[in-house]
Design a protein around this motif. Structure first.
Motif, PDB file in Angstrom:
ATOM      1  N   MET A 188       0.835  -1.195   0.000  1.00  0.00           N
ATOM      2  CA  MET A 188       0.000   0.000   0.000  1.00  0.00           C
ATOM      3  C   MET A 188       0.876   1.252   0.000  1.00  0.00           C
ATOM      4  SD  MET A 188      -3.015  -1.422   0.155  1.00  0.00           S
ATOM      5  CE  MET A 188      -4.354  -0.468   0.891  1.00  0.00           C
ATOM      6  N   GLU A 189       0.301   2.338  -0.449  1.00  0.00           N
ATOM      7  CA  GLU A 189       0.948   3.638  -0.386  1.00  0.00           C
ATOM      8  C   GLU A 189      -0.049   4.614   0.219  1.00  0.00           C
ATOM      9  OE1 GLU A 189       3.800   4.760  -3.909  1.00  0.00           O
ATOM     10  OE2 GLU A 189       1.890   4.076  -4.712  1.00  0.00           O
ATOM     11  N   TYR A 190       0.439   5.744   0.680  1.00  0.00           N
ATOM     12  CA  TYR A 190      -0.477   6.798   1.099  1.00  0.00           C
ATOM     13  C   TYR A 190      -0.899   7.591  -0.130  1.00  0.00           C
ATOM     14  CZ  TYR A 190       0.962   5.955   5.921  1.00  0.00           C
ATOM     15  OH  TYR A 190       1.213   5.377   7.138  1.00  0.00           O
ATOM     16  N   GLN A 191      -2.116   8.076  -0.095  1.00  0.00           N
ATOM     17  CA  GLN A 191      -2.579   8.941  -1.174  1.00  0.00           C
ATOM     18  C   GLN A 191      -3.317  10.133  -0.575  1.00  0.00           C
ATOM     19  OE1 GLN A 191      -4.730   6.977  -4.330  1.00  0.00           O
ATOM     20  NE2 GLN A 191      -4.708   8.800  -5.640  1.00  0.00           N
ATOM     21  N   LEU A 192      -3.041  11.282  -1.147  1.00  0.00           N
ATOM     22  CA  LEU A 192      -3.688  12.525  -0.708  1.00  0.00           C
ATOM     23  C   LEU A 192      -4.957  12.745  -1.529  1.00  0.00           C
ATOM     24  CD1 LEU A 192      -3.516  15.281   0.857  1.00  0.00           C
ATOM     25  CD2 LEU A 192      -2.187  16.133  -1.081  1.00  0.00           C
ATOM     26  N   TRP A 193      -6.008  13.230  -0.883  1.00  0.00           N
ATOM     27  CA  TRP A 193      -7.279  13.505  -1.569  1.00  0.00           C
ATOM     28  C   TRP A 193      -7.777  14.896  -1.208  1.00  0.00           C
ATOM     29  CZ3 TRP A 193      -9.028   9.508  -4.657  1.00  0.00           C
ATOM     30  CH2 TRP A 193      -8.445   8.259  -4.433  1.00  0.00           C
ATOM     31  N   GLY A 224     -14.575  24.954  -3.565  1.00  0.00           N
ATOM     32  CA  GLY A 224     -15.416  23.823  -3.174  1.00  0.00           C
ATOM     33  C   GLY A 224     -14.699  22.768  -2.358  1.00  0.00           C
ATOM     34  N   VAL A 225     -13.399  22.972  -2.109  1.00  0.00           N
ATOM     35  CA  VAL A 225     -12.664  21.978  -1.312  1.00  0.00           C
ATOM     36  C   VAL A 225     -12.901  22.264   0.169  1.00  0.00           C
ATOM     37  CG1 VAL A 225     -10.397  21.081  -0.707  1.00  0.00           C
ATOM     38  CG2 VAL A 225     -10.910  21.667  -3.084  1.00  0.00           C
ATOM     39  N   VAL A 226     -13.314  21.238   0.920  1.00  0.00           N
ATOM     40  CA  VAL A 226     -13.584  21.455   2.344  1.00  0.00           C
ATOM     41  C   VAL A 226     -12.569  20.769   3.255  1.00  0.00           C
ATOM     42  CG1 VAL A 226     -16.046  21.843   2.052  1.00  0.00           C
ATOM     43  CG2 VAL A 226     -15.198  19.511   2.406  1.00  0.00           C
ATOM     44  N   ALA A 227     -11.828  19.829   2.697  1.00  0.00           N
ATOM     45  CA  ALA A 227     -10.885  19.108   3.552  1.00  0.00           C
ATOM     46  C   ALA A 227      -9.844  18.397   2.697  1.00  0.00           C
ATOM     47  CB  ALA A 227     -11.624  18.083   4.424  1.00  0.00           C
ATOM     48  N   PHE A 228      -8.777  18.032   3.359  1.00  0.00           N
ATOM     49  CA  PHE A 228      -7.779  17.151   2.751  1.00  0.00           C
ATOM     50  C   PHE A 228      -7.816  15.836   3.517  1.00  0.00           C
ATOM     51  CE2 PHE A 228      -5.939  20.357   0.149  1.00  0.00           C
ATOM     52  CZ  PHE A 228      -6.090  21.537   0.848  1.00  0.00           C
ATOM     53  N   ALA A 229      -7.604  14.757   2.801  1.00  0.00           N
ATOM     54  CA  ALA A 229      -7.627  13.456   3.466  1.00  0.00           C
ATOM     55  C   ALA A 229      -6.481  12.601   2.951  1.00  0.00           C
ATOM     56  CB  ALA A 229      -8.959  12.753   3.204  1.00  0.00           C
ATOM     57  N   ILE A 230      -6.046  11.688   3.813  1.00  0.00           N
ATOM     58  CA  ILE A 230      -5.028  10.711   3.428  1.00  0.00           C
ATOM     59  C   ILE A 230      -5.637   9.318   3.589  1.00  0.00           C
ATOM     60  CG2 ILE A 230      -2.731   9.791   3.912  1.00  0.00           C
ATOM     61  CD1 ILE A 230      -2.354  12.619   3.293  1.00  0.00           C
ATOM     62  N   THR A 231      -5.486   8.489   2.588  1.00  0.00           N
ATOM     63  CA  THR A 231      -5.891   7.086   2.724  1.00  0.00           C
ATOM     64  C   THR A 231      -4.704   6.207   2.355  1.00  0.00           C
ATOM     65  OG1 THR A 231      -6.586   6.903   0.417  1.00  0.00           O
ATOM     66  CG2 THR A 231      -8.277   7.540   2.013  1.00  0.00           C
ATOM     67  N   GLU A 232      -4.828   4.940   2.670  1.00  0.00           N
ATOM     68  CA  GLU A 232      -3.891   3.949   2.157  1.00  0.00           C
ATOM     69  C   GLU A 232      -4.506   3.345   0.911  1.00  0.00           C
ATOM     70  OE1 GLU A 232      -1.802   2.210   6.229  1.00  0.00           O
ATOM     71  OE2 GLU A 232      -2.335   0.860   4.614  1.00  0.00           O
ATOM     72  N   GLU A 233      -3.748   3.289  -0.149  1.00  0.00           N
ATOM     73  CA  GLU A 233      -4.251   2.759  -1.414  1.00  0.00           C
ATOM     74  C   GLU A 233      -3.245   1.779  -1.975  1.00  0.00           C
ATOM     75  OE1 GLU A 233      -7.701   4.971  -1.099  1.00  0.00           O
ATOM     76  OE2 GLU A 233      -7.216   3.345  -2.500  1.00  0.00           O
TER      77      GLU A 233
END
Lengths: 251, 220
Positions: A188-193, A224-233
């Motif tokens: 997995m890697e981290y991904q920014l959203w 329109g962006v309200v947040a940043f998120a990080i997930t594992e992908e």
């Protein structure tokens, strides 16, 4: 394994552990409230041992310290949930348990088709490893510097190790950077959203920590962006998030 | 907190009036047996320093530099080296003050942990472990008494409390703590030096610390 880690409590308190054991134990602390409590009050015991050794330091020490702090930048507060006493250098491992974040927000991320993205470009690196080409790295660092030093640059905490995020509307870019990030799961890697006000998520760059350090940049408009998120992908990143975010920073 | 119980832990030769205050420092600050006033003050000073207050940091320095330097000196033994270690530790306190969490322990413990780890790291990098083990072997608890004691009453009280506390431990607990805390031994080196299994070394460190905690009631 966890039995072994648990048994490191005593050695950890008196500093009788290797750097690796120290990191293991601090990772364990993030998930073990009983050890966390023991650490907090047993460090008060060693504080007594230390205090009992107090002697007047050389007069030169004061000037040396004051001179140095005058030119030493301070770290920003981080969302480290474990005993602050456990976050000392040089094994400065601020270990954060992703599973145990009290302040973690739940966002349901809905993917959007890549074609509809405002995202122009994104790049993420584990510092010092992923980008072999020195020229490329210098160019990347220059871009990062342009964003972080922009007059409207705005820094926010990011709960991934000791990390923060800097966004600049003028530069149409966001940079995430930090230390002490745990490694994502195998493969997995981290991904920014970017999380939009309608709940949709726009994919950003993927990145891997290198010895805990990471930096990633994404060029995008922020309407329109309200947040940043990080997930594992999965390796290479996803078009839409496939897991719950492990860190969310609201704007 | 039970002051009776605390005073029992103090060396017999040391008498304090009613166990409430042990005296005043040169500046007239009242010193409680546990330095409680000082400790609470230090927590708030560190929080201010985290926000960039140099003035707060100077007060922190005045409050704890003696213990930071003394801890470093006890571990590294060399005054010059101890000054370097103390400088590194205190600058790190300034740099990372924002990571201090008052709900997770006292500022004093947080700062002295940084100082101790820096000192231990220095000892480990300066000396080959095997040499150190060969030269020192069994622990030597006798340390020349230091002069120039800062904040004399408090330090003396703490020192007496430590002597009395260590005396209450079993021999293995005491020796394990002395080797690890004062000499910077790893738990593996402790087990080797005391010729006990590794698991026993780890357990004696933990038991010994917990016994001291219960004796001193330092839990927060």
């Amino acid at each position: 394994m966890s039995e072994d880690v648990h048994a490191l409590l005593g050695p950890y308190i008196v500093g009788a552990v290797s750097d690796e054991e120290c990191a293991d134990f601090e990772a364990h602390l993030a998930t073990c409230s009983s050890c966390t409590e023991d650490v907090a009050n047993l460090l008060e015991v060693t504080a007594v041992l230390g205090e009992a050794e107090a002697v007047a330091p050389p007069l030169s020490l004061r000037a040396r310290v004051m001179d140095e702090i005058a030119v030493t930048a301070q770290v920003t507060p981080t969302a480290t949930p474990i005993a602050a006493t456990a976050t000392v250098a040089p094994a400065d491992a601020t270990v954060t348990a992703l599973a145990d974040h009290p302040r973690r927000r739940r966002f349901t991320l809905i993917g959007v088709a890549a074609a509809s993205l405002l995202v122009l470009a994104g790049v993420g690196i584990g510092i010092g490893s992923a980008v072999q080409d020195r020229q490329q790295q210098l160019a990347f660092e220059k871009d990062v510097m342009m964003v972080t030093s922009a007059p409207d640059a705005h820094a926010m905490d990011l709960e991934l190790g000791s990390a923060h995020l800097v966004m600049s509307e003028r530069m149409d870019a966001v940079v995430v950077m930090g230390d002490d990030a745990p490694m994502p799961h195998d493969g997995m890697e981290y991904q920014l959203w970017l999380v939009m006000d309608d709940g949709k998520a726009m994919p950003g760059p993927t990145f891997m920590p290198d010895d805990g350090s990471f930096m990633a940049m994404m060029h995008a408009g922020f309407d329109g962006v309200v947040a940043f998120a990080i997930t594992e992908e999965p390796h290479g990143g996803s078009e839409a998030p496939t897991s719950d975010p492990i860190a969310v920073t609201e704007i | 907190m039970s002051s009776d119980r605390h005073l029992r832990a103090v060396d017999d030769s040391y008498h304090a009036p009613d166990g409430v205050t042990l005296g005043t420092s040169g500046t007239g600050e009242v010193i409680t047996p546990r330095g409680l006033v000082r400790a609470a003050n230090l927590d708030s000073l560190l929080t201010q320093a985290a926000r960039g207050s140099g003035a707060a940091f100077e007060q922190i320095y005045d409050n704890i530099s003696g213990a930071v330097y003394g801890t470093a000196l006890r571990v590294v033994r060399d005054p010059q080296l101890a000054e370097d270690v103390a400088q590194e530790a205190l600058v790190e306190v300034w740099r990372t003050a924002a990571r201090f969490r008052p709900d997770a322990g006292s500022a004093r413990a947080w700062i002295l942990t940084i100082a101790h780890r820096r000192a231990v790291d220095r000892v480990r990098s300066e000396q080959a472990h095997t040499t150190r083990l060969r030269h020192h072997g069994k622990p030597d608890d006798k340390q020349a008494p230091t002069d120039n004691v800062v904040d004399t009453m408090f330090a003396e009280w703490e020192a007496a409390r430590v002597r009395a506390g260590l005396a209450e431990l079993t021999e293995l607990q005491r020796e394990a703590i002395i080797l690890a805390y004062y000499k910077g031994y790893t738990h593996r080196e402790v087990s080797e030096a005391l010729d006990i299994p590794l698991g026993t070394a780890k357990a004696r460190l933990r038991d010994g610390l917990m016994k001291l905690r219960d004796m001193w009631e330092v839990a927060r």
